[in-house]
Design an enzyme around this catalytic site. Sequence first.
Site, short mmCIF file in Angstrom:
data_model
loop_
_atom_site.label_atom_id
_atom_site.label_comp_id
_atom_site.label_asym_id
_atom_site.label_seq_id
_atom_site.Cartn_x
_atom_site.Cartn_y
_atom_site.Cartn_z
N ASN A 130 0.87 -1.17 0.00
CA ASN A 130 0.00 0.00 0.00
C ASN A 130 0.91 1.22 0.00
OD1 ASN A 130 -1.78 2.06 0.48
ND2 ASN A 130 -2.32 1.43 2.56
N TRP A 131 1.03 1.83 -1.17
CA TRP A 131 1.98 2.93 -1.32
C TRP A 131 1.48 4.22 -0.67
CZ3 TRP A 131 4.95 3.10 -6.64
CH2 TRP A 131 5.60 1.87 -6.84
N LYS A 132 0.19 4.26 -0.35
CA LYS A 132 -0.41 5.48 0.23
C LYS A 132 -0.13 6.68 -0.69
CE LYS A 132 -0.13 3.30 4.67
NZ LYS A 132 -0.16 3.43 6.13
N GLU A 173 -7.06 4.98 7.29
CA GLU A 173 -6.77 6.39 7.00
C GLU A 173 -7.91 7.04 6.23
OE1 GLU A 173 -2.94 5.67 5.20
OE2 GLU A 173 -2.18 5.06 7.17
N GLU A 194 -6.00 -4.78 10.07
CA GLU A 194 -4.95 -3.82 10.38
C GLU A 194 -5.28 -3.07 11.67
OE1 GLU A 194 -2.66 -2.58 6.59
OE2 GLU A 194 -4.42 -1.33 6.73
N GLY A 203 2.02 2.17 10.66
CA GLY A 203 3.01 3.24 10.56
C GLY A 203 3.70 3.59 11.87
N GLY A 248 2.62 -1.20 4.24
CA GLY A 248 2.74 0.21 3.90
C GLY A 248 4.20 0.60 3.70
N GLY A 249 4.79 1.18 4.72
CA GLY A 249 6.15 1.72 4.62
C GLY A 249 7.16 0.80 3.94
N HIS A 272 -9.63 1.57 4.11
CA HIS A 272 -8.41 1.69 4.93
C HIS A 272 -8.69 2.64 6.08
CE1 HIS A 272 -4.36 2.74 6.14
NE2 HIS A 272 -3.98 1.61 5.58
N SER A 317 2.85 -2.23 10.23
CA SER A 317 4.29 -2.32 10.51
C SER A 317 4.90 -3.69 10.17
CB SER A 317 4.57 -1.96 11.97
OG SER A 317 4.18 -0.62 12.23
P1 PGA Z 1 2.51 0.19 7.57
O1 PGA Z 1 1.10 0.47 6.85
O2 PGA Z 1 3.03 -1.11 7.03
O3 PGA Z 1 3.38 1.37 7.16
O4 PGA Z 1 2.26 0.13 9.02
C1 PGA Z 1 0.20 -0.57 6.63
C2 PGA Z 1 -1.06 -0.05 5.99
O5 PGA Z 1 -1.49 1.05 6.39
O6 PGA Z 1 -1.64 -0.69 5.13
#
Ligand code: PGA
Length: 261
Positions: free
Chosen positions: A21-23, A108, A178, A184, A245-246, A106, A224
């Site tokens: 997930n590149w956000k 966010e 999640e 994050g 994500g990251g 998601h 994470s």
């Molecule tokens: P993260 O993000 O791996 O940076 O914690 C995961 C996500 O939000 O899908």
Amino acid sequence: MYQIGIQKRGSMSRKKIIAGNWKMNKTPSETVQLIEELKPLVKNDEVDVVFCVPAISLGVAVETAKGTNISIGAENMFYEESGAYTGEIAPGMLTDLGVKYVIIGHSERREYFAETDETVNKKVLKAYEHGITPIICCGESLKQREQGITIDWIRQQVKIAFLNVTADQAKTAVIAYEPIWAIGTGKVATTEQAQEVCAAIRACIGEIYDAKTAAEIRIQYGGSVSAASAPELFAQPDIDGGLVGGASLKPDFGKIVNYNK
Ligand code: PGA
């Protein structure tokens, strides 16, 4: 436990799915560069590999990933076909480009863009109408975990997300568990916490549909995930991969995809 039968039947046959997930990261030209860099690193026949990238980069991402094992996913879409919805992306726009997956709900998007379980459900139904596989996100806040209501909360999110979704559709869905406090933050859930909730999600799908659907649906853990934590997490009987994500923006993503090597 009541879900053991489901695990036994299903866990061997479910193919792992690991999605990045590149956000809101990478411009279209940086997207081309990063996919080129990651292409040789994310080869693993035993895993479905998905890169979910910002909408503006979906076209170049599909082109760059052609002929590889990488499928491209969107990070969101709207639940109407077309019309006066300034700034939104319609499902037909995604399929026209060759987009195969879409992340829905998601945390966010729920937090900053007012998405609710009801809009998640509308989007899931619309994604199926267009043959796009939804990656449906759920997860509890730290407060909810501390209050001991995690499982109840997740079950409610899942039940609403799947309203009016048929068993045939549901078995192809991907659910991403999640925990919000793990996203994050570098605070990955323990393997036991992640497995417990993923097993509860599978049991909930079994209640809504049947054991077969529960055994087929794929459930990811996200929050994470790193090259270090992936092998143990993905070895759990009810965890069928991850939403990352990251670490999906780095060569480390290759190690996560090859967690079993
Ligand atoms: P993260 O993000 O791996 O940076 O914690 C995961 C996500 O939000 O899908």
